[in-house]
Enzyme design. Structure first.
Site, PDB file in Angstrom:
ATOM      1  N   GLU A  65      49.498  54.977  36.418  1.00 49.30           N
ATOM      2  CA  GLU A  65      49.619  53.666  37.161  1.00 49.30           C
ATOM      3  C   GLU A  65      50.838  53.256  37.396  1.00 49.30           C
ATOM      4  OE1 GLU A  65      46.785  50.826  37.270  1.00 49.30           O
ATOM      5  OE2 GLU A  65      45.402  52.545  37.679  1.00 49.30           O
ATOM      6  N   HIS A  73      45.182  49.140  42.288  1.00 47.64           N
ATOM      7  CA  HIS A  73      44.810  48.360  41.256  1.00 47.64           C
ATOM      8  C   HIS A  73      44.791  46.656  41.638  1.00 47.64           C
ATOM      9  CE1 HIS A  73      44.508  48.486  36.767  1.00 47.64           C
ATOM     10  NE2 HIS A  73      43.751  47.174  37.097  1.00 47.64           N
ATOM     11  N   ARG A 128      39.773  52.421  35.074  1.00 45.99           N
ATOM     12  CA  ARG A 128      40.946  53.025  34.506  1.00 45.99           C
ATOM     13  C   ARG A 128      40.869  54.499  35.110  1.00 45.99           C
ATOM     14  NH1 ARG A 128      42.367  48.460  34.170  1.00 45.99           N
ATOM     15  NH2 ARG A 128      43.100  47.506  32.288  1.00 45.99           N
ATOM     16  N   ASP A 142      40.311  52.442  42.791  1.00 43.24           N
ATOM     17  CA  ASP A 142      41.304  51.321  42.499  1.00 43.24           C
ATOM     18  C   ASP A 142      42.413  51.616  41.481  1.00 43.24           C
ATOM     19  OD1 ASP A 142      41.947  48.727  43.555  1.00 43.24           O
ATOM     20  OD2 ASP A 142      41.517  47.898  41.199  1.00 43.24           O
TER      21      ASP A 142
HETATM   22  P1  NAD Z   1      33.264  45.100  29.176  1.00 46.92           P
HETATM   23  O1  NAD Z   1      33.806  45.274  27.666  1.00 46.92           O
HETATM   24  O2  NAD Z   1      32.339  43.965  29.668  1.00 46.92           O
HETATM   25  O3  NAD Z   1      32.156  46.184  29.731  1.00 46.92           O
HETATM   26  C1  NAD Z   1      32.192  47.550  29.118  1.00 46.92           C
HETATM   27  C2  NAD Z   1      30.951  48.433  28.984  1.00 46.92           C
HETATM   28  O4  NAD Z   1      31.050  49.532  28.712  1.00 46.92           O
HETATM   29  C3  NAD Z   1      30.353  47.778  27.651  1.00 46.92           C
HETATM   30  O5  NAD Z   1      29.123  47.167  27.909  1.00 46.92           O
HETATM   31  C4  NAD Z   1      30.441  48.888  26.544  1.00 46.92           C
HETATM   32  O6  NAD Z   1      29.393  48.999  25.887  1.00 46.92           O
HETATM   33  C5  NAD Z   1      30.263  49.938  27.579  1.00 46.92           C
HETATM   34  N1  NAD Z   1      30.582  51.297  27.279  1.00 46.92           N
HETATM   35  C6  NAD Z   1      31.634  51.637  26.210  1.00 46.92           C
HETATM   36  N2  NAD Z   1      31.791  52.824  25.898  1.00 46.92           N
HETATM   37  C7  NAD Z   1      30.875  53.540  26.730  1.00 46.92           C
HETATM   38  C8  NAD Z   1      30.450  54.823  27.208  1.00 46.92           C
HETATM   39  N3  NAD Z   1      31.083  55.872  26.288  1.00 46.92           N
HETATM   40  N4  NAD Z   1      29.246  55.050  28.083  1.00 46.92           N
HETATM   41  C9  NAD Z   1      28.765  53.856  28.755  1.00 46.92           C
HETATM   42  N5  NAD Z   1      29.147  52.640  28.295  1.00 46.92           N
HETATM   43  C10 NAD Z   1      29.881  52.346  27.747  1.00 46.92           C
HETATM   44  O7  NAD Z   1      34.338  45.257  30.342  1.00 46.92           O
HETATM   45  P2  NAD Z   1      34.522  44.913  31.868  1.00 46.92           P
HETATM   46  O8  NAD Z   1      34.766  43.565  31.908  1.00 46.92           O
HETATM   47  O9  NAD Z   1      33.013  45.046  32.319  1.00 46.92           O
HETATM   48  O10 NAD Z   1      35.507  45.809  32.414  1.00 46.92           O
HETATM   49  C11 NAD Z   1      35.538  47.075  32.246  1.00 46.92           C
HETATM   50  C12 NAD Z   1      36.766  47.776  32.533  1.00 46.92           C
HETATM   51  O11 NAD Z   1      37.146  47.674  33.907  1.00 46.92           O
HETATM   52  C13 NAD Z   1      37.967  47.053  31.765  1.00 46.92           C
HETATM   53  O12 NAD Z   1      37.988  47.876  30.457  1.00 46.92           O
HETATM   54  C14 NAD Z   1      39.223  47.411  32.489  1.00 46.92           C
HETATM   55  O13 NAD Z   1      39.613  48.815  32.136  1.00 46.92           O
HETATM   56  C15 NAD Z   1      38.384  47.559  33.925  1.00 46.92           C
HETATM   57  N6  NAD Z   1      38.906  46.498  34.774  1.00 46.92           N
HETATM   58  C16 NAD Z   1      39.709  46.912  36.062  1.00 46.92           C
HETATM   59  C17 NAD Z   1      40.182  45.881  36.863  1.00 46.92           C
HETATM   60  C18 NAD Z   1      40.930  46.224  38.205  1.00 46.92           C
HETATM   61  O14 NAD Z   1      41.450  45.072  38.837  1.00 46.92           O
HETATM   62  N7  NAD Z   1      40.649  47.315  38.805  1.00 46.92           N
HETATM   63  C19 NAD Z   1      40.036  44.482  36.344  1.00 46.92           C
HETATM   64  C20 NAD Z   1      39.491  44.204  35.283  1.00 46.92           C
HETATM   65  C21 NAD Z   1      39.000  45.042  34.486  1.00 46.92           C
END
Ligand code: NAD
Length: 328
Positions: A263, A294, A234, A258
């Site tokens: 956005e 994205h 994000r 990305d």
């Molecule tokens: P997820 O919830 O499986 O993983 C997120 C991880 O971040 C968790 O393990 C959590 O404990 C950790 N976390 C939270 N706060 C933290 C901090 N301060 N320091 C370190 N780690 C921390 O989520 P995911 O499925 O891996 O997705 C992650 C992000 O990717 C989503 O929230 C979304 O914003 C983004 N995303 C982007 C796209 C894209 O097309 N570009 C698509 C899907 C998701």
């Protein structure tokens, strides 16, 4: 059951059709996003399924959906910071996301862009545009000699760790949650170590109060000046001006994005020149910055799962059941 699906992509249509045939439910598809202006389209439906990077924060949207008898909002996304969960709960609406439609899709895009930066492809292409075919000054390193630091080793960060490990890199990660299943692929450490020791820093945390602008000027100063910063998560996780300054001051070697903080530009549209923000233009012009709109999620597997998991959740909740993806 009658379901309305907002912001339908062309690529989703075949999967919607086969889901309808399989389940006997009817999906009405609209191109619009869900806004106070388009919420009335949901009148008369049993379920609603949306996908957008624009905020859904106006209370009127939740109030109207509840008044039409809807019980849920399904978001065909992983991130859900665009919603107001309190408003959803207040109006008796269960919000669901799709926590893992294909973590590999996003992980592979991050790795691809990291490799693009490591091999100086943007610089070579800039030279080639000027009919300059020299190699001098653009010698690369090899991924298996590098340390990759992951901030947020969840679904996508974990999938990224597995790919980088398979390529021979050393992988370190910071995450408040320890996942024993990732032990073969990474070593857990703290944020400071990830920032200071990594040749590639890749962020995969959700955008929430404690992660907004987590990568700021101080974080860039801690990174190696040969490091690449990868953000497939994000835009709001990063202070964009600090990123531009870090690139201009050679505090880091390059960035792959990305997502950007604003956005609104990035949702399947042809933009007008006057809509393009200055920070986007500045980043886009840099040969050591790789940008995509994205689109890291945009693979055939992800789209199929997004459609099917989302519509199944709509039916489950509209029928009074519980979804494992409920957020409130
Ligand atoms: P997820 O919830 O499986 O993983 C997120 C991880 O971040 C968790 O393990 C959590 O404990 C950790 N976390 C939270 N706060 C933290 C901090 N301060 N320091 C370190 N780690 C921390 O989520 P995911 O499925 O891996 O997705 C992650 C992000 O990717 C989503 O929230 C979304 O914003 C983004 N995303 C982007 C796209 C894209 O097309 N570009 C698509 C899907 C998701």
């Amino acid at each position: 059951m009658k379901i309305i699906m907002y912001s339908v992509l062309e690529e989703e249509k075949p999967y919607i059709k086969s889901w309808e045939e399989k389940t006997g439910n009817k999906v009405t598809q609209v191109n619009d996003m869900l806004t106070p202006e388009t919420v009335d389209l949901a009148k008369g439906f049993d379920g609603i399924d949306i996908q957008q990077t624009h905020d859904v924060k106006d209370p009127i949207v939740y109030e109207k959906l509840a008044s039409y008898g809807l019980k849920q909002i399904t978001s065909r996304t992983v991130g859900y910071e665009t919603f107001d969960l309190n408003e959803a709960t207040k109006n008796g609406l269960t919000l669901t996301n799709i926590p893992a439609y294909s973590p590999r899709a996003i992980a592979e895009m991050g790795v691809t862009q990291a490799m693009y930066l490591i091999r100086n492809i943007g610089y070579f292409q800039e030279r080639m545009d000027n009919l300059n075919f020299e190699w001098h000054g653009l010698i690369s390193r090899e991924i298996h000699d590098l340390t990759v630091g992951i901030i947020g080793a969840g679904h996508i960060g974990g999938a990224s760790a597995q790919i980088y490990k398979a390529l021979g890199a050393k992988v370190i990660a910071t995450d408040p949650v320890y996942n024993v299943e990732l032990e073969p692929y990474l070593e857990y450490t703290d944020l400071e170590t990830v920032l200071t020791q990594s040749d590639v820093v890749t962020i995969h945390t959700p955008l929430q109060d404690d992660t907004r602008n987590i990568i700021d000027a101080a974080a860039f100063k801690k990174m190696k000046n040969t490091a690449y910063f990868i953000n497939m998560a994000r835009g709001g996780l990063v202070d964009t001006q600090a990123l531009i300054d870090a690139l201009n001051n050679h505090e880091i070697a390059g960035a792959a994005l990305d997502t950007i903080a604003d956005e609104t530009l990035f949702f399947e549209k042809q933009a007008k020149p006057e809509e393009i923000p200055e920070d986007y233009k500045e980043l886009r012009a840099m040969p050591n910055v790789s940008m995509t709109p994205h689109s890291a999620f945009f693979t055939n597997k992800a789209i199929k799962n997004i459609v099917e998991i989302g519509l199944n959740d709509v039916v489950t909740i509209a029928n009074g059941g519980k979804s494992p993806h409920a957020l409130n």
